[in-house]
Structure formats: structure tokens, C-alpha cells
Motif scaffolding. Structure first.
Motif, PDB file in Angstrom:
ATOM      1  N   LEU A 158       0.976  -1.248  -0.002  1.00 26.20           N
ATOM      2  CA  LEU A 158      -0.046  -0.003  -0.146  1.00 26.20           C
ATOM      3  C   LEU A 158       1.039   1.284  -0.017  1.00 26.20           C
ATOM      4  O   LEU A 158       1.754   1.459   0.765  1.00 26.20           O
ATOM      5  N   ILE A 159       0.625   2.155  -0.960  1.00 20.56           N
ATOM      6  CA  ILE A 159       1.267   3.533  -1.109  1.00 20.56           C
ATOM      7  C   ILE A 159       0.355   4.585  -0.603  1.00 20.56           C
ATOM      8  O   ILE A 159      -0.567   4.913  -1.528  1.00 20.56           O
ATOM      9  N   TRP A 160       0.858   5.244   0.395  1.00 20.39           N
ATOM     10  CA  TRP A 160      -0.174   6.278   0.988  1.00 20.39           C
ATOM     11  C   TRP A 160       0.310   7.716   0.154  1.00 20.39           C
ATOM     12  O   TRP A 160       1.357   8.042   0.187  1.00 20.39           O
ATOM     13  N   ALA A 161      -0.401   8.265  -0.779  1.00 17.92           N
ATOM     14  CA  ALA A 161      -0.052   9.352  -1.686  1.00 17.92           C
ATOM     15  C   ALA A 161      -1.089  10.491  -1.602  1.00 17.92           C
ATOM     16  O   ALA A 161      -1.422  11.176  -2.455  1.00 17.92           O
ATOM     17  N   ALA A 162      -1.959  10.519  -0.322  1.00 20.93           N
ATOM     18  CA  ALA A 162      -3.005  11.389  -0.356  1.00 20.93           C
ATOM     19  C   ALA A 162      -2.845  12.965  -0.200  1.00 20.93           C
ATOM     20  O   ALA A 162      -3.924  13.509  -0.334  1.00 20.93           O
ATOM     21  N   GLY A 163      -1.643  13.153   0.013  1.00 18.97           N
ATOM     22  CA  GLY A 163      -1.189  14.691   0.220  1.00 18.97           C
ATOM     23  C   GLY A 163      -1.796  15.574   1.299  1.00 18.97           C
ATOM     24  O   GLY A 163      -2.054  14.749   2.380  1.00 18.97           O
ATOM     25  N   GLU A 164      -1.924  16.702   1.448  1.00 20.82           N
ATOM     26  CA  GLU A 164      -2.185  17.567   2.552  1.00 20.82           C
ATOM     27  C   GLU A 164      -3.555  18.708   2.603  1.00 20.82           C
ATOM     28  O   GLU A 164      -4.165  18.909   3.336  1.00 20.82           O
ATOM     29  N   TYR A 165      -3.488  19.084   1.196  1.00 13.41           N
ATOM     30  CA  TYR A 165      -4.240  20.539   1.218  1.00 13.41           C
ATOM     31  C   TYR A 165      -5.570  20.230   1.318  1.00 13.41           C
ATOM     32  O   TYR A 165      -6.365  21.314   1.855  1.00 13.41           O
ATOM     33  N   GLN A 166      -6.348  18.815   1.354  1.00 15.24           N
ATOM     34  CA  GLN A 166      -7.712  19.040   1.689  1.00 15.24           C
ATOM     35  C   GLN A 166      -7.807  18.655   3.086  1.00 15.24           C
ATOM     36  O   GLN A 166      -8.831  18.190   3.598  1.00 15.24           O
ATOM     37  N   TYR A 167      -6.984  18.798   3.811  1.00 13.31           N
ATOM     38  CA  TYR A 167      -6.715  18.700   5.507  1.00 13.31           C
ATOM     39  C   TYR A 167      -6.341  19.831   6.231  1.00 13.31           C
ATOM     40  O   TYR A 167      -5.125  19.696   6.801  1.00 13.31           O
ATOM     41  N   PRO A 168      -6.978  21.080   5.916  1.00  9.82           N
ATOM     42  CA  PRO A 168      -6.470  22.240   6.504  1.00  9.82           C
ATOM     43  C   PRO A 168      -6.266  22.366   8.166  1.00  9.82           C
ATOM     44  O   PRO A 168      -7.052  21.755   8.771  1.00  9.82           O
ATOM     45  N   ASN A 169      -5.410  23.045   8.591  1.00 13.33           N
ATOM     46  CA  ASN A 169      -5.142  23.000  10.148  1.00 13.33           C
ATOM     47  C   ASN A 169      -6.175  23.839  10.718  1.00 13.33           C
ATOM     48  O   ASN A 169      -5.907  25.247  10.347  1.00 13.33           O
ATOM     49  N   LEU A 170      -7.113  23.663  11.114  1.00  7.65           N
ATOM     50  CA  LEU A 170      -8.226  24.525  11.889  1.00  7.65           C
ATOM     51  C   LEU A 170      -8.228  24.440  13.255  1.00  7.65           C
ATOM     52  O   LEU A 170      -9.138  25.050  13.922  1.00  7.65           O
ATOM     53  N   THR A 299      -2.711  19.741   8.359  1.00  2.00           N
ATOM     54  CA  THR A 299      -2.695  18.525   9.076  1.00  2.00           C
ATOM     55  C   THR A 299      -2.294  17.466   8.233  1.00  2.00           C
ATOM     56  O   THR A 299      -2.324  17.432   6.936  1.00  2.00           O
ATOM     57  N   SER A 300      -1.937  16.399   8.808  1.00  2.00           N
ATOM     58  CA  SER A 300      -1.710  15.105   8.162  1.00  2.00           C
ATOM     59  C   SER A 300      -2.864  14.478   7.594  1.00  2.00           C
ATOM     60  O   SER A 300      -3.922  14.471   8.103  1.00  2.00           O
ATOM     61  N   SER A 301      -2.917  14.064   6.485  1.00  2.00           N
ATOM     62  CA  SER A 301      -3.672  13.187   5.723  1.00  2.00           C
ATOM     63  C   SER A 301      -3.754  11.749   6.046  1.00  2.00           C
ATOM     64  O   SER A 301      -4.492  10.909   5.765  1.00  2.00           O
ATOM     65  N   LEU A 302      -2.785  11.238   6.964  1.00  3.50           N
ATOM     66  CA  LEU A 302      -2.621   9.769   7.542  1.00  3.50           C
ATOM     67  C   LEU A 302      -3.545   9.384   8.523  1.00  3.50           C
ATOM     68  O   LEU A 302      -3.338   8.385   9.142  1.00  3.50           O
ATOM     69  N   SER A 303      -4.432  10.180   8.989  1.00  5.23           N
ATOM     70  CA  SER A 303      -5.256   9.801  10.192  1.00  5.23           C
ATOM     71  C   SER A 303      -6.072   8.377   9.785  1.00  5.23           C
ATOM     72  O   SER A 303      -6.115   7.908  10.965  1.00  5.23           O
ATOM     73  N   MET A 304      -6.323   8.138   8.755  1.00  2.15           N
ATOM     74  CA  MET A 304      -6.932   6.818   8.466  1.00  2.15           C
ATOM     75  C   MET A 304      -6.086   5.800   8.715  1.00  2.15           C
ATOM     76  O   MET A 304      -6.540   4.533   9.209  1.00  2.15           O
ATOM     77  N   VAL A 305      -4.711   5.977   8.501  1.00  2.92           N
ATOM     78  CA  VAL A 305      -3.691   4.922   8.892  1.00  2.92           C
ATOM     79  C   VAL A 305      -2.751   5.511   9.845  1.00  2.92           C
ATOM     80  O   VAL A 305      -1.681   4.633   9.910  1.00  2.92           O
ATOM     81  N   LYS A 306      -2.984   6.133  10.789  1.00  2.00           N
ATOM     82  CA  LYS A 306      -2.108   6.689  11.804  1.00  2.00           C
ATOM     83  C   LYS A 306      -1.400   5.648  12.560  1.00  2.00           C
ATOM     84  O   LYS A 306      -0.438   5.371  13.093  1.00  2.00           O
TER      85      LYS A 306
END
Length: 396
Positions: A158-170, A299-306
Motif C-alpha cells: 500500500l502506497i499512501w499518496a493522499a497529500g495534505e491540502y484537503q486537510y487544513p489546520n483548523l 494537518t496530516s492526511s494519515l489519520s486513516m492509517v495513523k
């Protein structure tokens, strides 16, 4: 004719997706995300000869870039330099150049999204659009990826390439929810007001200030850095020359005020005005008639696989081995702007694309493929497995 292999699926296409995945639900490689990292690594893997592969994109190819503010452009310049053995800084695949495809030096988000879609068609990448990953689990040396509508697929890697822009630091400080994050702006022309406070003095904050000033507005940039003029060569930690040039061109109009050493503590809405408090200056509050602009990054897009990664003690990034693989979960790789190695921040395209070959080599070796094919990517800056010389400051 170019064969179009990108599969576009809407909510009503679940039967088609189910039928498709029943035929090929077991993969060697699943890639999550079809931005520059996902398109780049899948282009290399396909060129390398990995066939049993699929790319999952929850929206459209390059959708993140379609959402950039209309006025925002790439800060790294694009030139067609392939002929001289130097890739375009914004290219993510061998033999390609955004400058050539788009005929512009600093592409807009929508222009770059066009480049990514062009590559996806040209390389006939197996991308499933509108495919929302809901859960990822790992057991018995295999990944199970749950997709919306109850569909499951399995993969060796599995290669995680989801990026960050859709996860703004709020959640940078108390009252962040009262502000407007710069990633939510379609165009600065649509933002109402004539005087603004921008929280954050890095690239996105200064870009917001420049564009608001061009529209005749007054802008105050609150930057927590104590010395914003410090000379650092790494553009991940300082303003790029492109941004400095634009700032200097605009600051002469005296509409932009840069306030250093101003770390925001909280924002409150009182009597229809936004009060901005700065740490260490309890008596000082800034008042704004309109919501402050948040330029606090992502923030990180890795929340699903943290839970499949070990994290740095600061919580800022995941810990990777020399193959950009999770130290905790074998077979889980990270590509894109979230890749870090100790103090090296690989958040620019020209940086993180250099690690594509490292990931491809690790996967190819475990699939018992001849990885010598990948050596050709070294000269193009797509396969850098020794980071020892990175991070050195310029002497002059």
C-alpha cells in the motif's frame, strides 16, 4: 490515439465498480491518492513493469489543485530543461514538463491539474476516480482496503499518496473556527472587506496578503517568527525568491504590514468584531470587522492509517525507514509532501519525487523483479537513495 484508462465513477456507478473489482480485487500494489505523488509513483511503477496495480482517488485526478484560490500559482518555476538532462522542477514523471504542456512558468492550480490528467491519460494509468477509501487494515502480511459501498480489495503493498491540502489546520489556537482558512477561498476577489488580518507569515500567508493588497485592501500579517528576514536556503522553511519579489513589488504601496513575533493565542467574536490576542501581549488585541485569514498550513492526511505508523515524539510526522516505509507496518509506503527524514523536509515536488525510485526499488525487489531498470531514473532526479548531501546551506 491515446487510450483513456482512467475510470470515472459516480454514486450511481456502484454496480459497475462492484463488477469491476470482483474481477480484479487482489492487487500487488494499491496507491491511495491521484495528486502529483500518486500519479508520479504510479507512472514509474507502470513504466517499471508493475501491472497488477490500482490508484484510488476519492475525487477527481488533481482535484486538490482545482481547489486552489484562482490567483495562487506555483512558487517553483517550470522550464522545459529535459533536453539538458534536468527535469522541470514541477514535473513528476520522466520525459514530461508542465512548462511544455501548459506553456507557463508558474502554473495555477487548475493548470497543474490539467497536467496531471494529461499524464494519467498518456501513461494509461489505472486510476479509479470518485472512490472513497473508508478503512485500511493489515494482517497476515496483507492490506485490506474498505471502499464506500461495502467493497473490499486486498493488496501486498500500500502506497499512501493522499497529500495534505484537503486537510487544513483548523485547530491552531482557541477560536480558530471563527477564521477562514486560505484553502477555502475560491478567489480573493470574492472575499468581502477592505482591511484584513492574516495569521501566518509563510508562503500561503504572504500569497494571501499580496493578492488582497493588489485589490486595494489593507493587510496585517501576524507572523510568529521572531526574525522573518533570517537567511535560510531551504524554501521549505523560508519564503522563495518568487514570493519575495512579489512582496517587494506590492509592499511599496504601503498596504501590507508585517508583524513579527506575533503568535496568536486566541480569536474571539465580540460585538460583531473579531478580537485577535497575541501571546505575551495581554494588553494588545487586534480588531477586525471580518474573519481573520488562517494561513496556518495543513494537518496530516494519515489519520486513516495513523495506527500503522510510528510517529515522531512531537507528533508532527511519521517515522520511516530507508525505503520510505513504515517502521511499524511492512509494505506500507509514504510518498509526497509528508515524507520527512530527520531534519529534512521533502514537501516540494522536486524534493519528494526523488524518492519515487526508492519506493519502486523496494517493491520491485520483493516482487522479485529486475530492479536494474530503475537506475535510469537516477540521472533524472527520480531515484535518490542517499540523502547525506541534502540540507547543506549555501556559503554565499
Amino acid at each position: 490515439f491515446i487510450k483513456f484508462s482512467v475510470i470515472i465513477l459516480n454514486e450511481n456507478d456502484s454496480q459497475l465498480l462492484t463488477k469491476l473489482l470482483k474481477k480484479m480485487k487482489n492487487y500487488d500494489v494499491v496507491i491511495v491518492g491521484a495528486g502529483p505523488a500518486g500519479v508520479g509513483i504510479s507512472s514509474m511503477l507502470k513504466d517499471f513493469g508493475v501491472e497488477n496495480m490500482i490508484v484510488l482517488e476519492r475525487g477527481k485526478i488533481g482535484e486538490t489543485f482545482d481547489k486552489w484560490p484562482e490567483e495562487m500559482r506555483f512558487i517553483t518555476p517550470s522550464f522545459t530543461t529535459n533536453f539538458w538532462a534536468q527535469m522541470d522542477l514541477n514535473s513528476i514523471a520522466t520525459g514530461t514538463s508542465p512548462a511544455f504542456t501548459l506553456e507557463t512558468e508558474h502554473p495555477t492550480g487548475k493548470e497543474y491539474a490539467k497536467y496531471l490528467r494529461t499524464l494519467s491519460e498518456h501513461f494509461e494509468l489505472p486510476i479509479l476516480e470518485e472512490t472513497d477509501v473508508e478503512k485500511v487494515s493489515f494482517s497476515n502480511e496483507e492490506f485490506t482496503i474498505d471502499i464506500k459501498n461495502g467493497i473490499k480489495m486486498k493488496s501486498k503493498f500500500l502506497i499512501w499518496a493522499a497529500g495534505e491540502y484537503q486537510y487544513p489546520n483548523l485547530e491552531s489556537f482557541s477560536g480558530s473556527e471563527l477564521c477562514m482558512h486560505n484553502s477555502k477561498v475560491e478567489s480573493w476577489k470574492q472575499v468581502k472587506g477592505d482591511e484584513f488580518y492574516v495569521i501566518g507569515g509563510n508562503e500561503s500567508g504572504i500569497d494571501a496578503a499580496i493578492n488582497l493588497s493588489k485589490l486595494g485592501n489593507k493587510v496585517h500579517v501576524l507572523d510568529e517568527k521572531s526574525d522573518p528576514d533570517a537567511k535560510i536556503t531551504d524554501p521549505s522553511e523560508t519564503l522563495t525568491p518568487y514570493t519575495v519579489d512579489r512582496l517587494m513589488d506590492e509592499i511599496i504601496h504601503e498596504r501590507i504590514t508585517l508583524v513579527a513575533n506575533s503568535k496568536v493565542e486566541n480569536v474571539k467574536l465580540e460585538n460583531n468584531k473579531y478580537s485577535i490576542s497575541v501571546e505575551g501581549e495581554s494588553s494588545l488585541q487586534y480588531q477586525s470587522d471580518v474573519p481573520p485569514i488562517l494561513a496556518t498550513g495543513f494537518t496530516s492526511s494519515l489519520s486513516m492509517v495513523k495506527d500503522l505508523f510510528d510517529w515522531h515524539e512531537s507528533g508532527s510526522h511519521v517515522l520511516l525507514n530507508e525505503h520510505d516505509e513504515s517502521r511499524k507496518t511492512p509494505g506500507l509506503f509514504l510518498v509526497g509532501p509528508q515524507v520527512r527524514h530527520e531534519d529534512l523536509i521533502l514537501c516540494f515536488i522536486y524534493k519528494y519525487r526523488q524518492r519515487f525510485g526508492v519506493v519502486a526499488n523496494a517493491i520491485g525487489g520483493r516482487l522479485e523483479m529486475d530492479t536494474s531498470f530503475l537506475d535510469q531514473y537516477r540521472e533524472e532526479g527520480l531515484y535518490k537513495d542517499d540523502l547525506g548531501a541534502c540540507g547543506d546551506e549555501c556559503p554565499c
